[in-house]
Motif scaffolding. Structure first.
Motif, mmCIF file in Angstrom:
data_model
loop_
_atom_site.group_PDB
_atom_site.id
_atom_site.type_symbol
_atom_site.label_atom_id
_atom_site.label_comp_id
_atom_site.label_asym_id
_atom_site.label_seq_id
_atom_site.Cartn_x
_atom_site.Cartn_y
_atom_site.Cartn_z
ATOM 1 N N ALA A 1 -1.213 7.418 4.665
ATOM 2 C CA ALA A 1 -2.646 7.598 4.417
ATOM 3 C C ALA A 1 -2.915 7.836 2.933
ATOM 4 O O ALA A 1 -3.869 7.288 2.362
ATOM 5 C CB ALA A 1 -3.183 8.761 5.249
ATOM 6 N N VAL A 2 -2.083 8.642 2.290
ATOM 7 C CA VAL A 2 -2.266 8.929 0.861
ATOM 8 C C VAL A 2 -2.058 7.663 0.033
ATOM 9 O O VAL A 2 -2.870 7.330 -0.845
ATOM 10 C CB VAL A 2 -1.294 10.042 0.412
ATOM 11 N N VAL A 3 -0.977 6.945 0.309
ATOM 12 C CA VAL A 3 -0.672 5.739 -0.467
ATOM 13 C C VAL A 3 -1.757 4.679 -0.285
ATOM 14 O O VAL A 3 -2.261 4.095 -1.265
ATOM 15 C CB VAL A 3 0.705 5.166 -0.049
ATOM 16 N N SER A 4 -2.140 4.423 0.963
ATOM 17 C CA SER A 4 -3.175 3.409 1.207
ATOM 18 C C SER A 4 -4.529 3.861 0.679
ATOM 19 O O SER A 4 -5.330 3.037 0.216
ATOM 20 C CB SER A 4 -3.264 3.091 2.710
ATOM 21 N N GLY A 5 -4.783 5.173 0.715
ATOM 22 C CA GLY A 5 -6.033 5.681 0.160
ATOM 23 C C GLY A 5 -6.112 5.486 -1.337
ATOM 24 O O GLY A 5 -7.161 5.079 -1.874
ATOM 25 N N LEU A 6 -5.010 5.750 -2.038
ATOM 26 C CA LEU A 6 -4.975 5.522 -3.484
ATOM 27 C C LEU A 6 -5.112 4.030 -3.795
ATOM 28 O O LEU A 6 -5.810 3.643 -4.750
ATOM 29 C CB LEU A 6 -3.674 6.070 -4.068
ATOM 30 N N ALA A 7 -4.444 3.203 -2.989
ATOM 31 C CA ALA A 7 -4.554 1.753 -3.186
ATOM 32 C C ALA A 7 -5.980 1.280 -2.947
ATOM 33 O O ALA A 7 -6.492 0.400 -3.665
ATOM 34 C CB ALA A 7 -3.585 1.028 -2.245
ATOM 35 N N PHE A 8 -6.648 1.881 -1.950
ATOM 36 C CA PHE A 8 -8.048 1.527 -1.692
ATOM 37 C C PHE A 8 -8.925 1.892 -2.887
ATOM 38 O O PHE A 8 -9.769 1.090 -3.318
ATOM 39 C CB PHE A 8 -8.544 2.247 -0.435
ATOM 40 N N GLY A 9 -8.733 3.098 -3.434
ATOM 41 C CA GLY A 9 -9.519 3.499 -4.594
ATOM 42 C C GLY A 9 -9.289 2.580 -5.774
ATOM 43 O O GLY A 9 -10.245 2.193 -6.476
ATOM 44 N N PHE A 10 -8.034 2.192 -6.002
ATOM 45 C CA PHE A 10 -7.725 1.271 -7.101
ATOM 46 C C PHE A 10 -8.377 -0.085 -6.856
ATOM 47 O O PHE A 10 -8.917 -0.707 -7.777
ATOM 48 C CB PHE A 10 -6.208 1.116 -7.226
ATOM 49 N N ARG A 11 -8.326 -0.543 -5.609
ATOM 50 C CA ARG A 11 -8.921 -1.831 -5.270
ATOM 51 C C ARG A 11 -10.425 -1.834 -5.526
ATOM 52 O O ARG A 11 -10.978 -2.828 -6.000
ATOM 53 C CB ARG A 11 -8.634 -2.145 -3.800
ATOM 54 N N ILE B 1 -17.289 -10.350 0.558
ATOM 55 C CA ILE B 1 -16.836 -9.156 1.271
ATOM 56 C C ILE B 1 -15.380 -8.865 0.903
ATOM 57 O O ILE B 1 -14.534 -9.756 0.913
ATOM 58 C CB ILE B 1 -16.982 -9.354 2.790
ATOM 59 N N ASP B 2 -15.112 -7.642 0.574
ATOM 60 C CA ASP B 2 -13.779 -7.213 0.150
ATOM 61 C C ASP B 2 -12.921 -6.923 1.381
ATOM 62 O O ASP B 2 -12.802 -5.777 1.814
ATOM 63 C CB ASP B 2 -13.917 -5.975 -0.749
ATOM 64 N N PHE B 3 -12.302 -7.961 1.933
ATOM 65 C CA PHE B 3 -11.507 -7.789 3.140
ATOM 66 C C PHE B 3 -10.235 -6.987 2.875
ATOM 67 O O PHE B 3 -9.778 -6.242 3.748
ATOM 68 C CB PHE B 3 -11.159 -9.156 3.745
ATOM 69 N N LEU B 4 -9.638 -7.149 1.681
ATOM 70 C CA LEU B 4 -8.456 -6.359 1.347
ATOM 71 C C LEU B 4 -8.812 -4.877 1.298
ATOM 72 O O LEU B 4 -8.072 -4.024 1.816
ATOM 73 C CB LEU B 4 -7.869 -6.806 0.008
ATOM 74 N N GLY B 5 -9.952 -4.568 0.688
ATOM 75 C CA GLY B 5 -10.415 -3.181 0.662
ATOM 76 C C GLY B 5 -10.660 -2.650 2.065
ATOM 77 O O GLY B 5 -10.339 -1.499 2.374
#
Length: 505
Positions: free
Chosen positions: A232-242, A192-196
């Motif tokens: 929200a934008v920064v964490s959203g981009l980080a989520f997509g990268f993750r 499970i991707d807990f960081l994601g």
């Protein structure tokens, strides 16, 4: 599964979805009594915000955990959590305790919302899935009407605590029906991707806090709002990268690599905005302008709920028999635009009947869009990703709902304060409420001005979401109709979800 057993399990899933759908509106109605009993008015907005934050931050995680450990098992965990939290909420002795238990309740609601629709796809034959997803759509319309009524009933006749205790019998019956559900597919070898999950939670929570605040008006150009949106934008981009790097991503981007799935997700977001605005603000017109009490205003939402439920059922029947997976949502999106164009033309002289009819047009559109496009997403998703895909769609709806309420509310509040301060400079506009009693206390000339201000400000608020509804029309117009028809036809013939019954879960 026999047809009778399938219906029994389906009824249980509907009960679970009803639990999470009713709770928010029940508590909103019971809030004044809760405040009188537990005090701490500064914490009152967090009764709703804490629940929504917990719900939206856990939906993605529950969707993936359901894919890994089995959706039936995790849906059972979610319902059980919700029941326990409801008992604790009803027994709370302080506002701090109640808010903490509301967070726990939100965790359960996140699992129920994320997994309920996916569990339906596990138990319903593929050729009937569109119809039964249509039935589930009725829950969201009906609970929006029943919630305030039930909350008022328990508060007036027994105690606000029964607004929580009422969840216990329904939840236990839901758990009983799940024993008859087939074991769903799972793969415990997945990690499970807990960081994601954390990044998705931060994205959803910061977006919700930015657009909805904690109960007060949203100042869009404030440091707080812009900061939260930036987060929200920064964490959203980080989520997509993750998700492109994680060995087993929480919400695989392949889910929405298909154009049909991505467009359907975004269209659910814009339709969610229409749903939120249509539920919250017409009753304000009925109370502030027409002079009805809260109960009467709530009852006038009935036609909207009926229309939404009816067209949801109709969409399920029509798509099962004739197709039209693009045509029906396109018609629905046009109806949403039409509804808000009509609502943006209201004035103090507009009758309540016309407001009801205008809202019914939007309800018809919402019913044609939401569940039909959820079905499209299901058919473009591999069985092992159905939970994740469903949680993404439901998350889009919840955020869309909050966005619709926040956008209309912010524009309405600013327009109202400006108009009242201009025409009645001596009136403390910031303390003005939309209740008939408050407005009746004003002099007759002031009442006329205030009612005109309420109506014109609401019209301006409704006008502000028309561009979002137009975007919804464009999104659905871009759906690849031919590819959807081919995919639906192939899915029904192959019935790939039958594989879901081959493993325990």
């Amino acid at each position: 599964m026999s047809h009778r057993r399938m219906l029994f399990v389906f009824f249980g899933v509907l009960l679970g979805l009803t639990l999470s759908g009713l709770d928010g509106s029940i508590v909103a109605t019971a809030a004044p009594s809760i405040l009188a009993d537990l005090g701490s008015v500064r914490l009152l907005p967090w009764l709703t915000t804490s629940y929504l934050l917990a719900q939206v931050t856990t939906m993605g995680l529950f969707g993936k955990v359901g894919d890994v450990f089995g959706r039936r098992r995790m849906f059972t965990v979610a319902v059980s959590t919700f029941i326990v939290a409801s008992v604790l909420c009803g027994a709370a002795q302080s506002m701090e305790m109640l808010i903490a238990f509301r967070v726990l309740q939100g965790f359960g609601a996140g699992g129920i919302t994320a997994l309920g629709m996916a569990l339906v796809s596990d138990v319903v034959p593929a050729e009937k899935l569109g119809r039964y997803l249509g039935y589930t759509g009725i829950v969201f319309a009906i609970t929006s009407i029943l919630g305030p009524t039930a909350g008022g009933f328990f508060t007036d006749t027994v105690s606000w605590r029964f607004a929580f205790f009422v969840n216990i019998p329904s939840g236990l019956l839901c758990l009983f029906t799940l024993f008859f559900a087939p074991k769903s597919v799972f793969d415990r070898k997945q990690k499970i991707d807990f960081l994601g999950a954390a990044l998705l939670g931060v994205t959803a929570a910061s977006t919700l806090l930015a657009i909805g605040g904690t109960g007060g008006p949203v100042v869009w150009l404030s440091f707080r709002t812009l900061g939260l949106l930036g987060l929200a934008v920064v964490s959203g981009l980080a989520f997509g990268f993750r998700q492109t790097r994680a060995p087993v991503p929480l919400m695989p981007l392949r889910i929405f690599s298909q154009r049909a799935s991505f467009l359907s997700l975004m269209a659910n977001l814009t339709t969610g905005m229409a749903f939120g605005a249509s539920i919250v603000y017409p009753p304000l017109f009925f109370q502030a302008v027409v002079g009805m009490d809260a109960t009467q205003a709530g009852l006038l939402l009935g036609p909207f709920a009926f229309t939404s439920a009816f067209t949801t059922l109709m969409a399920g029947q029509l798509t099962d028999r004739f197709g039209g997976y693009k045509v029906l949502p396109f018609i629905g999106s046009l109806l949403c635009v039409t509804s808000f164009v009509l609502l943006s033309s209201i004035s103090a002289s507009t009758s309540a009947l016309f407001i009801v009819l205008f809202a019914m047009v939007g309800g018809a559109g919402i019913g044609f869009v939401m569940q039909t496009l959820l079905f499209v997403v299901h058919r473009f998703t591999h069985p092992q990703d159905v939970g994740s895909a469903t949680s993404a769609v439901m998350l889009a709806r919840v955020l869309g709902n909050a966005m619709g309420v926040a956008v209309v509310g912010s524009v309405f509040t600013n327009a109202l304060l400006s108009t009242v301060n201009k025409n009645l400079p001596g009136l403390p506009a910031s303390e003005l409420q939309g209740s008939p009693e408050k407005i009746a206390e004003l002099s007759e000339p002031a009442q006329v001005i205030v009612k005109d201000a309420f109506a014109s400000s609401l019209a301006t608020g409704f006008r502000s979401v028309i561009p979002f509804m137009v975007v919804g029309v464009v999104l659905i117009a871009l759906l690849p109709a031919k590819k959807i028809r081919e995919r639906i036809s192939s899915s029904v013939e192959e019935v790939p979800l039958a594989d879901a019954f081959a493993h325990g879960g």
